[in-house]
Scaffold this motif. Structure first.
Motif, PDB file in Angstrom:
ATOM      1  N   LYS A  22      12.945 -10.257 -12.691  1.00  0.00           N
ATOM      2  CA  LYS A  22      13.283  -9.879 -11.322  1.00  0.00           C
ATOM      3  C   LYS A  22      14.793  -9.783 -11.115  1.00  0.00           C
ATOM      4  O   LYS A  22      15.571 -10.131 -11.990  1.00  0.00           O
ATOM      5  CB  LYS A  22      12.654 -10.893 -10.356  1.00  0.00           C
ATOM      6  N   CYS A  25      15.970 -13.787 -10.012  1.00  0.00           N
ATOM      7  CA  CYS A  25      15.417 -14.951 -10.708  1.00  0.00           C
ATOM      8  C   CYS A  25      14.779 -14.481 -12.011  1.00  0.00           C
ATOM      9  O   CYS A  25      14.680 -13.290 -12.261  1.00  0.00           O
ATOM     10  CB  CYS A  25      14.405 -15.685  -9.827  1.00  0.00           C
ATOM     11  N   CYS A  27      11.686 -14.659 -13.086  1.00  0.00           N
ATOM     12  CA  CYS A  27      10.252 -14.359 -13.103  1.00  0.00           C
ATOM     13  C   CYS A  27      10.014 -12.962 -13.669  1.00  0.00           C
ATOM     14  O   CYS A  27      10.866 -12.081 -13.560  1.00  0.00           O
ATOM     15  CB  CYS A  27       9.695 -14.396 -11.680  1.00  0.00           C
ATOM     16  N   VAL A  39       6.042 -16.071  -9.999  1.00  0.00           N
ATOM     17  CA  VAL A  39       6.724 -16.617  -8.840  1.00  0.00           C
ATOM     18  C   VAL A  39       7.444 -17.914  -9.210  1.00  0.00           C
ATOM     19  O   VAL A  39       6.996 -18.646 -10.086  1.00  0.00           O
ATOM     20  CB  VAL A  39       5.676 -16.876  -7.719  1.00  0.00           C
ATOM     21  N   CYS A  40       8.595 -18.150  -8.551  1.00  0.00           N
ATOM     22  CA  CYS A  40       9.329 -19.403  -8.726  1.00  0.00           C
ATOM     23  C   CYS A  40       9.903 -19.811  -7.368  1.00  0.00           C
ATOM     24  O   CYS A  40       9.798 -19.064  -6.413  1.00  0.00           O
ATOM     25  CB  CYS A  40      10.438 -19.221  -9.772  1.00  0.00           C
ATOM     26  N   CYS A  43      12.085 -16.909  -5.665  1.00  0.00           N
ATOM     27  CA  CYS A  43      11.507 -15.701  -5.076  1.00  0.00           C
ATOM     28  C   CYS A  43      10.395 -16.017  -4.088  1.00  0.00           C
ATOM     29  O   CYS A  43       9.891 -15.104  -3.431  1.00  0.00           O
ATOM     30  CB  CYS A  43      11.066 -14.710  -6.146  1.00  0.00           C
TER      31      CYS A  43
END
Ligand SMILES: [Zn+2]
Lengths: 478, 93
Positions: A22, A25, A27, A39-40, A43
């Motif tokens: 992304k 981040c 991901c 997802v983290c 985000c």
């Protein structure tokens, strides 16, 4: 006399960048995956998380800018665009407003009316939003953040387009250039290329712009054509017959109904209160970075095409087919560099490789074989070391594994044998077993020779120079 | 800042303020506005745009995927989830 009208169109094209991760981040940015699997905390908008810019996003933003003749802003900054909707968890989108990565470009298009330059206002980098699923049963909304923060560029044109035909030409040109530069796959049907149309209508020759509407939600180039034709007619109807009052608004295109509809929430639309994002420091593009990207740019497709025709002697048709895809060009150029036979290399790609791609339901852009190995295979065939049928088997294997064609041919018994005593043994055996075909041939049936030839070739597993076999066979039965 | 602007901001941010909160906001912004007037009175025609308060540039990271968090962990604090989705009040009309 009836008034003639002209349509004034500007486009905002969103393109999903071909990155692994992304924009802010680490991901995965890949399409698909289970909901909220990519997802983290960053985000999905957890407090206190800081964005870290993905270098490759800036690489591709610059590349797109250079392909479209833009000036690159050597210090480029990110800004917050405020809007409250659950598809972006921070209630803002991080995008570029005050200092976008690229500005002031041009794209040359070709239509039935000739050449025209469309000016590009700017290209900015930004994050995509997540996906919402509205549930009638519970009257709630389900949120999936997998797409949140997937990197996009938005290419904003000046209002230089004046017909659906020009818009189509412009989009196809963008797609071709950006695919060539490996910025994006630009697949409208998969949403990796999306287009908003700003349109107004005015009497021909007037220099006052009419009321502008923005249309969203077109999922194909043909839908864009239909939407432009519908919207132009709606505007003219409103101006001439007063059927409705035109207002500046955002409208959603419904391709099934063939109509555009005003989107609600007019009061809050467009009030984004941009301000510099204090969480992302300015990105400074130094000379080394800038020059590296500049040096990596591909030739434009039409330059390659011209070179293929004038320097390598390909026909226009073959050159056209190859330059439709950067992947085909890359494999072709590597194969040619290895074998030195341009026409053969082009043929192998256009006929044999495309057949394999079709069988695997892949597009030309997905051709991913070792071009050097293809060149070696072409040489093996030209030197008479491998027969055509076996060469195609080797090509099949090249789609699966990175093989050395000659070694693979040896290991699988695909090398043509010039051992004439072995060929003679096979011919003798086949002839002895099929006296009928021999008799048929002698009584003038040419086809009978082909039957015998086929049987011998099969017995030899294709590893025989067809010319030698033919001559020896004729000698034996005459 | 007047009541009309506050109403608009309320709508933009999907908020519903109580009368008490509205009074508090109006009082707060009235004070800020005086300070804004001071800033606005300064001539900045010759001043270059400040890009960031800190005189530093960003560091960029390589384009590499790292997966460190599970969906379950991330959704531990969520008021409501369904089949791996966050579940929120419906916003579309
Ligand atoms: Zn993330």
């Amino acid at each position: 006399m009836a008034t003639k009208y002209e349509t004034v169109i500007g486009l905002e094209v969103h393109i999903e960048l071909a990155t692994e991760s992304k924009i802010f981040c680490s991901c995965s940015a890949k399409f698909g995956g289970e909901q909220n699997d990519h997802v983290c905390p960053a985000c999905c908008g957890m407090p206190g998380m800081l964005p870290v810019v993905n270098k490759h996003v800036v690489d591709l933003g610059m590349t797109a800018g250079m392909m479209l003749n833009c000036d690159i802003n050597r210090v480029t900054t990110f800004d917050k665009k405020s809007y409250y909707y659950p598809d972006l968890p921070g209630s803002y989108q991080t995008t570029q407003w005050f200092s976008p990565v690229a500005v002031n470009g041009t794209v040359r298009i070709n239509t039935s009316k000739g050449e025209k330059d469309i000016r590009i206002k700017q290209i900015h980098m930004e994050e995509d939003a997540g996906k919402l699923v509205h549930d009638d049963w519970t009257n709630t909304t389900f949120v999936d953040f997998n797409r949140t923060s997937v990197p996009l560029i938005e290419i904003v044109s000046q209002p230089d387009l004046s017909s659906a035909e020009e818009v189509v030409a412009y989009l196809e040109r963008l797609r071709s250039l950006l695919r060539f530069a490996k910025v994006s796959e630009c697949r409208m049907e998969q949403g990796s290329m999306r287009c908003d149309v700003n349109l107004s209508v005015r009497p021909e020759g007037s220099n006052v712009l009419g009321v502008r509407t923005e249309m969203k939600n077109m999922n194909s180039i043909s839908a864009i054509e239909r939407a432009i034709e519908y919207e132009t007619a709606r505007h003219i109807d409103a101006i001439e017959n007063g059927t409705e009052e035109l207002v500046q608004e955002t409208r959603r295109w419904d391709d099934i109904k063939g109509k555009s509809f005003a989107m609600r929430n007019k009061e809050t639309a467009g009030d984004y209160r941009y301000f510099p994002d204090p969480n992302v420091m300015p990105v400074c593009i130094d000379d080394e970075w800038f020059d590296g990207i500049k040096a990596s740019l591909p030739e434009f497709p039409e330059v390659k095409k011209d070179k293929y025709i004038t320097e390598l002697g390909l026909g226009e048709y073959d050159a056209d087919l190859l330059t439709e895809s950067r992947a085909l060009c890359d494999v072709f150029e590597e194969a040619y560099a290895e074998c030195g036979m341009a026409k053969e290399a082009a043929n192998w790609i256009i006929s044999n490789c495309m057949k394999v791609l079709n069988r695997k339901q892949l597009t030309a852009d997905m051709l991913d074989i070792n071009g050097k190995a293809l060149g070696q295979l072409i040489k093996l065939v030209a030197d008479g070391k491998v027969g055509n049928a076996n060469a195609r088997k080797i090509l099949d294997e090249m789609f699966e594994n990175d093989i050395e064609p000659e070694k693979y041919a040896e290991e699988n018994g695909f090398i043509v044998s010039n051992d004439t005593s072995k060929i003679q043994d096979v011919i003798n055996a086949v002839v002895a077993a099929d006296q009928k075909s021999v008799a048929d041939f002698k009584s003038g049936k040419e086809k009978a020779l082909m039957a015998l030839f086929g049987k011998c070739m099969k017995e030899l597993k294709g590893n025989c120079d067809p010319q030698i076999l033919r001559e020896m066979l004729l000698k034996t039965i005459q | 800042m007047d009541r009309e602007i506050l109403r608009r901001l309320e709508k933009l941010n999907q908020l519903q303020l109580t009368e008490q909160e509205k009074e508090a906001f109006l009082a707060f912004y009235a004070k800020q506005e005086n300070e804004m007037d001071v800033l606005n009175s300064i001539n900045t025609d010759e001043t270059e745009r400040m890009v960031h308060v800190m005189p530093i540039l960003t560091v960029v990271r390589e384009d590499k995927v790292i997966k460190k968090y599970s969906r379950e962990d991330l959704q531990k604090g969520a008021p409501e989830t369904t089949e791996g989705y966050w579940q929120v009040p419906r916003l579309v009309e």
